[in-house]
Design an enzyme around this catalytic site. Structure first.
Site, PDB file in Angstrom:
ATOM      1  N   THR A   1       1.916   5.120  -5.460  1.00 50.12           N
ATOM      2  CA  THR A   1       2.859   4.230  -6.150  1.00 50.12           C
ATOM      3  C   THR A   1       2.594   4.210  -7.663  1.00 50.12           C
ATOM      4  OG1 THR A   1       2.868   2.882  -4.165  1.00 50.12           O
ATOM      5  CG2 THR A   1       3.762   1.859  -6.143  1.00 50.12           C
ATOM      6  N   VAL A   2       1.349   3.956  -8.048  1.00 52.23           N
ATOM      7  CA  VAL A   2       1.044   3.842  -9.481  1.00 52.23           C
ATOM      8  C   VAL A   2       0.781   5.222 -10.084  1.00 52.23           C
ATOM      9  CG1 VAL A   2      -0.416   2.735 -11.219  1.00 52.23           C
ATOM     10  CG2 VAL A   2       0.045   1.554  -9.060  1.00 52.23           C
TER      11      VAL A   2
ATOM     12  N   ALA B   1      -4.942  14.434  -8.061  1.00 49.05           N
ATOM     13  CA  ALA B   1      -5.495  14.553  -6.706  1.00 49.05           C
ATOM     14  C   ALA B   1      -4.735  13.649  -5.748  1.00 49.05           C
ATOM     15  CB  ALA B   1      -6.969  14.165  -6.699  1.00 49.05           C
TER      16      ALA B   1
ATOM     17  N   LYS C   1      -8.901  -3.115  -8.487  1.00 51.34           N
ATOM     18  CA  LYS C   1      -9.606  -4.420  -8.612  1.00 51.34           C
ATOM     19  C   LYS C   1     -10.805  -4.501  -7.681  1.00 51.34           C
ATOM     20  CE  LYS C   1      -6.522  -5.174  -5.354  1.00 51.34           C
ATOM     21  NZ  LYS C   1      -5.111  -4.975  -5.180  1.00 51.34           N
TER      22      LYS C   1
ATOM     23  N   GLU D   1      -7.249  -2.591 -17.404  1.00 49.06           N
ATOM     24  CA  GLU D   1      -6.231  -3.619 -17.660  1.00 49.06           C
ATOM     25  C   GLU D   1      -5.366  -3.906 -16.433  1.00 49.06           C
ATOM     26  OE1 GLU D   1      -5.477  -5.529 -20.754  1.00 49.06           O
ATOM     27  OE2 GLU D   1      -4.714  -6.493 -18.949  1.00 49.06           O
TER      28      GLU D   1
ATOM     29  N   GLY E   1      -1.244  -6.627 -12.804  1.00 48.34           N
ATOM     30  CA  GLY E   1      -0.324  -5.492 -12.994  1.00 48.34           C
ATOM     31  C   GLY E   1      -0.028  -5.238 -14.462  1.00 48.34           C
TER      32      GLY E   1
ATOM     33  N   GLU F   1       2.310  -6.106   2.784  1.00 45.69           N
ATOM     34  CA  GLU F   1       1.947  -4.971   3.628  1.00 45.69           C
ATOM     35  C   GLU F   1       2.175  -5.355   5.097  1.00 45.69           C
ATOM     36  OE1 GLU F   1      -0.311  -2.247   2.481  1.00 45.69           O
ATOM     37  OE2 GLU F   1      -0.002  -2.875   0.413  1.00 45.69           O
TER      38      GLU F   1
ATOM     39  N   LYS G   1      -9.762 -10.606  -8.044  1.00 45.94           N
ATOM     40  CA  LYS G   1      -9.213 -10.750  -9.397  1.00 45.94           C
ATOM     41  C   LYS G   1      -9.828 -11.954 -10.112  1.00 45.94           C
ATOM     42  CE  LYS G   1      -4.975  -8.517  -7.900  1.00 45.94           C
ATOM     43  NZ  LYS G   1      -3.663  -8.756  -7.290  1.00 45.94           N
TER      44      LYS G   1
END
Ligand code: NAP
Length: 425
Positions: free
Chosen positions: A12-13, A42, A104, A128, A133, A189, A204
């Site tokens: 996703t990121v 990867a 995190k 960051e 996010g 999820e 967090k």
């Protein structure tokens, strides 16, 4: 000024980040002068279909090849989980390569060790996107506000639970219905336990508190409770009293030490965090000179998170090109970490009681005998049973727990039907 980038993870990121670098790299170059060139990505499964088709020669299923590739000067870890991410990040730092991560779990559990190693090697380790996010909060805490004596950091740092609570408050949905909706919209999820149990928020909270107070706080020192006990009737009663529920990460420092916790909390409807709805995140910071600051925005999602990661890459690339040893961004001292049971909390209590003379006096005596004092009381309904709503003044958590146990033992109390902490400001 070219910098070779290796990305561990193309999900996703990682996918959003790689796509941005591959398609909008020129915009970054014209703004920063940096040419950020993706050299390797990867993934676990090379054959998997992906929303962004990457040039096949960039993909590998061997993450170590990314870290060890001499053309990769800066490593971005977006795989998630503890291993092999921790091992790979450590290898990159040891090889003198700056690292950017959004992980995190990795930072909350191994951050102390990784930050020390990065200091030793004089390279950047930036994270960051690990909290909130897209919201800039790590850099403000470790740089912009490094000169402030921060007293409190309060965050809504889990979008899934904030979405569920918003649905429960605004449409009267029960917890199970709101969770099912969050799952159908992709906010939760299939196994939502890390979010709804408060453990994601606890990681967090540990990171935010460590940076705000300059003392390393391991995530297992963070007391955590989830949102699954919340009942619609208490949302309605709380609204009448001027409160609404949020899953808060609360970190504070006083002369007694540092306290960090995550639990469902009633907050006044005019508190700055009350307007943070849906899957949004926010972090509220309090300090004697700045008074109150609020950082808010999207706490997750591929594109928003990729923006935060890209910001870190730009900073780390500049430091890399400057060629000097990077000085530490944060050093951890040895502040005292308080036990949760010592921290002052206030409570909302809903009791179902026998409706007869003398009951209120018995209840007030029991609460007082445990060193808890009552701020307000409302009685709802009459008949055989009455509902009593109490808000208590702040006193140690352990005293409140003892008072609740004692109330349960009173014959006139049919049920302690709900007990929830209230934000003390
Ligand atoms: N998603 C968000 O909104 C968000 C927000 C803030 C922070 N984060 C953090 O960002 C990180 C990445 O999250 P994500 O949502 O992008 O995860 P994701 O969609 O599950 O992507 C993980 C990627 O890593 C690859 N991968 C995992 N283990 C691997 C291994 N052993 N070897 C090679 N590749 C491996 C996967 O390969 P395949 O694609 O082949 O499976 C996938 O491409 C996590 O630490 C997460 O906590 C995410």
């Amino acid at each position: 000024m070219r910098v070779g980038i290796g990305i561990l993870g193309g999900g996703t990121v990682g996918g959003a980040l790689a796509h941005r670098l591959l398609t909008e790299g020129e915009a970054v170059t014209s703004k920063t002068g940096l040419e950020l060139e993706v050299r390797k990505i990867a993934v676990r499964d090379l054959a998997k279909g992906r929303p962004y088709p990457f040039p096949p020669d960039l993909l590998t299923d061997s993450p170590a090849d990314v870290v060890n590739d001499p053309a990769v000067q800066l490593v971005v870890e977006l795989m998630g989980g503890l291993e092999p991410a921790a091992d790979l990040v450590m290898q990159a730092i040891e090889a003198g390569k700056p690292v950017v991560t959004a992980n995190k779990e990795l930072v909350a559990i191994r951050g102390d060790e990784l930050i020390k190693k990065a200091e030793e090697r004089g390279v950047s380790l930036l994270f960051e996107a690990a909290v909130g996010g897209a919201i800039p909060i790590i850099r403000p805490l470790s740089a912009s506000l490094a000169g402030e004596r921060i007293s409190e950091v309060i965050g809504i740092v889990n979008g899934t639970t904030n979405f569920i609570l918003t649905q429960m408050c605004e449409s009267g949905a029960r917890y199970e219905e709101a969770l099912a909706e969050a799952q159908s919209l992709g906010y939760a999820e299939a196994d939502p336990s890390a979010d709804v149990s408060g453990s994601d928020a606890a990681s967090k909270a540990a990171i935010l508190a460590s940076l705000a107070f300059g003392t390393w706080i391991a995530s297992d020192r963070v007391h955590r409770e989830g949102i699954d006990q919340l009942q619609p009737e208490d949302i309605a009663f709380a609204a009448d009293l001027g409160y609404l529920p949020k899953l808060l990460a609360i970190a504070s420092e006083s002369e007694a030490g540092i306290g960090v916790r995550v639990h469902t909390t009633l907050i006044p409807t005019d508190h700055p965090l009350a307007s943070v709805r849906g899957s949004q995140n926010a972090v509220y910071v309090k300090g004697p000179a700045v008074d109150e600051l609020l950082f808010a925005g999207p706490g997750a999602g591929g594109d928003p998170t990729a923006t935060a990661v890209l910001g870190d890459i730009i900073e780390a690339a500049r430091e890399l090109l400057a060629g000097a040893q990077v000085p530490p961004r944060v050093r951890f001292g040895s502040g005292r970490i308080r036990d949760f049971s010592d921290i002052d909390t206030s409570w909302y209590l809903r009791l179902e009681v026998v409706d007869e003379p003398g009951v209120l006096a018995q209840i007030a005596t029991t609460i007082g005998a445990n060193r808890v004092s009552i701020e307000s009381m409302v009685q709802i309904g009459r008949g055989e049973t009455a509902t009593l709503l109490f808000i208590t003044h702040p006193s140690p958590e352990s005293d409140h727990q003892a008072a609740i146990v004692a109330l349960r033992q009173l014959e006139v109390v049919r049920q302690v039907a709900a007990a929830m902490r209230v934000l003390t400001v």
